[in-house]
Design a protein around this motif. Structure first.
Motif, PDB file in Angstrom:
ATOM      1  N   ILE A   1       0.851  -1.203   0.000  1.00 14.28           N
ATOM      2  CA  ILE A   1       0.000   0.000   0.000  1.00 14.28           C
ATOM      3  C   ILE A   1       0.886   1.252   0.000  1.00 14.28           C
ATOM      4  CG2 ILE A   1      -1.561   1.404   1.435  1.00 14.28           C
ATOM      5  CD1 ILE A   1      -3.060  -1.069   2.191  1.00 14.28           C
ATOM      6  N   LYS A   2       1.957   1.202   0.801  1.00 16.03           N
ATOM      7  CA  LYS A   2       2.858   2.357   0.888  1.00 16.03           C
ATOM      8  C   LYS A   2       3.478   2.657  -0.493  1.00 16.03           C
ATOM      9  CE  LYS A   2       6.601   3.910   3.927  1.00 16.03           C
ATOM     10  NZ  LYS A   2       7.855   3.733   3.202  1.00 16.03           N
ATOM     11  N   ILE A   3       3.909   1.596  -1.175  1.00 15.97           N
ATOM     12  CA  ILE A   3       4.522   1.775  -2.504  1.00 15.97           C
ATOM     13  C   ILE A   3       3.503   2.356  -3.484  1.00 15.97           C
ATOM     14  CG2 ILE A   3       5.447   0.510  -4.500  1.00 15.97           C
ATOM     15  CD1 ILE A   3       6.825  -1.372  -2.447  1.00 15.97           C
ATOM     16  N   ILE A   4       2.286   1.800  -3.469  1.00 17.42           N
ATOM     17  CA  ILE A   4       1.239   2.260  -4.399  1.00 17.42           C
ATOM     18  C   ILE A   4       0.899   3.731  -4.143  1.00 17.42           C
ATOM     19  CG2 ILE A   4      -1.218   2.003  -4.950  1.00 17.42           C
ATOM     20  CD1 ILE A   4      -0.811  -1.060  -4.588  1.00 17.42           C
ATOM     21  N   ARG A   5       0.748   4.084  -2.867  1.00 19.31           N
ATOM     22  CA  ARG A   5       0.375   5.477  -2.561  1.00 19.31           C
ATOM     23  C   ARG A   5       1.515   6.444  -2.870  1.00 19.31           C
ATOM     24  NH1 ARG A   5      -3.416   4.441   2.772  1.00 19.31           N
ATOM     25  NH2 ARG A   5      -5.111   3.497   1.566  1.00 19.31           N
ATOM     26  N   GLU A   6       2.748   5.958  -2.750  1.00 23.54           N
ATOM     27  CA  GLU A   6       3.880   6.812  -3.131  1.00 23.54           C
ATOM     28  C   GLU A   6       3.825   7.091  -4.638  1.00 23.54           C
ATOM     29  OE1 GLU A   6       7.763   5.158  -2.338  1.00 23.54           O
ATOM     30  OE2 GLU A   6       8.771   6.901  -3.203  1.00 23.54           O
TER      31      GLU A   6
END
Ligand SMILES: [Zn+2]
Length: 267
Positions: A99-104
């Motif tokens: 999720i962190k990678i996608i939102r970045e």
């Protein structure tokens, strides 16, 4: 930094990927999101002029671990891409790390689209539509953005695709958007022809749908695709599972049940 036009097909390294994108920018290509294909197709001037457009697309088939290196590199070079994420492969987009990678990626100006696997869809059209809507809704909760574009996973399987041409989502292979559009992909970590090099000639493609799999470009110098799959892809595929197991081992070590159990065995 002077940027050289590309004279031979890039090898699959981050360095070469950066050089490729920088050379395309230098060649006056404008990068735009795939969802703009629909509106751009309605602009005959755009299609016929010398204006050069790239719809940069990434299909995430194997893992998100490390793919942020590619999205950051693109943001540094001032370009945007559309990343298509599967909800049904072995990587879990709902895992906090992913999720962190996608939102970045979203914060960098990239767009996240839905990559859907027809082998897992019902043949009944209304049931299939319902499943697609469910997947798109789930993905939009991860990205906190509406899903505007979708694309098929493994189209080579030749299954009838009920979602390719419809008005709700932009599909890059919708027959309505193909006027003067060249498609190039790095499928199977291979270049099937040398069409990419035409971008650096006197008669470049004016509209280019360029599909790369970021997972293929993360090794530093491993070109052999079988060695790459073992040495780079396999550890990236298992990275989250391995960390999860290691964390659990620490929990076991310190768990009261473990201590009580082992204390009995010592007696
Ligand atoms: Zn795919």
């Amino acid at each position: 930094m002077s940027i050289k036009p590309i004279s031979c097909l890039p090898d699959f390294t981050i360095k070469s990927y950066r050089e490729l994108i920088a050379a395309l920018v230098q060649s006056n290509y404008q990068f735009t999101l795939v969802r703009n294909l629909a509106n751009d197709t309605l602009k005959p001037d755009l299609i016929s002029s010398a204006h050069r457009v790239i719809y940069l697309r990434h299909d995430i088939d194997f893992y998100l671990n490390g793919v942020d290196q590619i999205s950051r590199l693109e943001a540094d070079l001032g370009v945007v891409a559309t990343y298509y994420v599967l909800l049904t492969e072995q990587y879990n987009p709902l895992h906090p790390t992913n999720i962190k990678i996608i939102r970045e990626m979203v914060s960098q100006g990239h767009e996240i689209g839905l990559h859907y696997d027809l082998t897992l869809y019902p043949t009944d059209l209304s049931a299939a539509n319902e499943q697609l809507a469910w997947e798109a809704d789930t993905l939009s909760r991860i990205t906190k953005r509406p899903v505007t574009t979708i694309v098929t996973h493994q189209p080579f399987r030749g299954l009838p695709d009920p979602f390719r041409s419809q008005d709700h989502y932009v599909h890059p292979h919708d027959p309505r958007y193909q006027a003067n559009l060249t498609y190039i992909s790095d499928s199977a970590r291979s270049w099937r022809d040398e069409n990419l090099l035409k971008c650096f000639t006197d008669s470049p493609p004016q509209r280019l749908l360029l599909n790369t799999h970021p997972e293929f470009w993360l090794g530093h110098d491993v070109q052999n695709r079988w060695v790459y799959s073992e040495e780079v892809m396999y550890p990236n595929i298992t990275a989250i599972s391995e960390k999860s197991l290691r964390d659990q081992q620490v929990v076991w070590q310190n768990h009261i049940a473990t201590q009580l159990h082992d204390a009995r065995e010592v007696k």
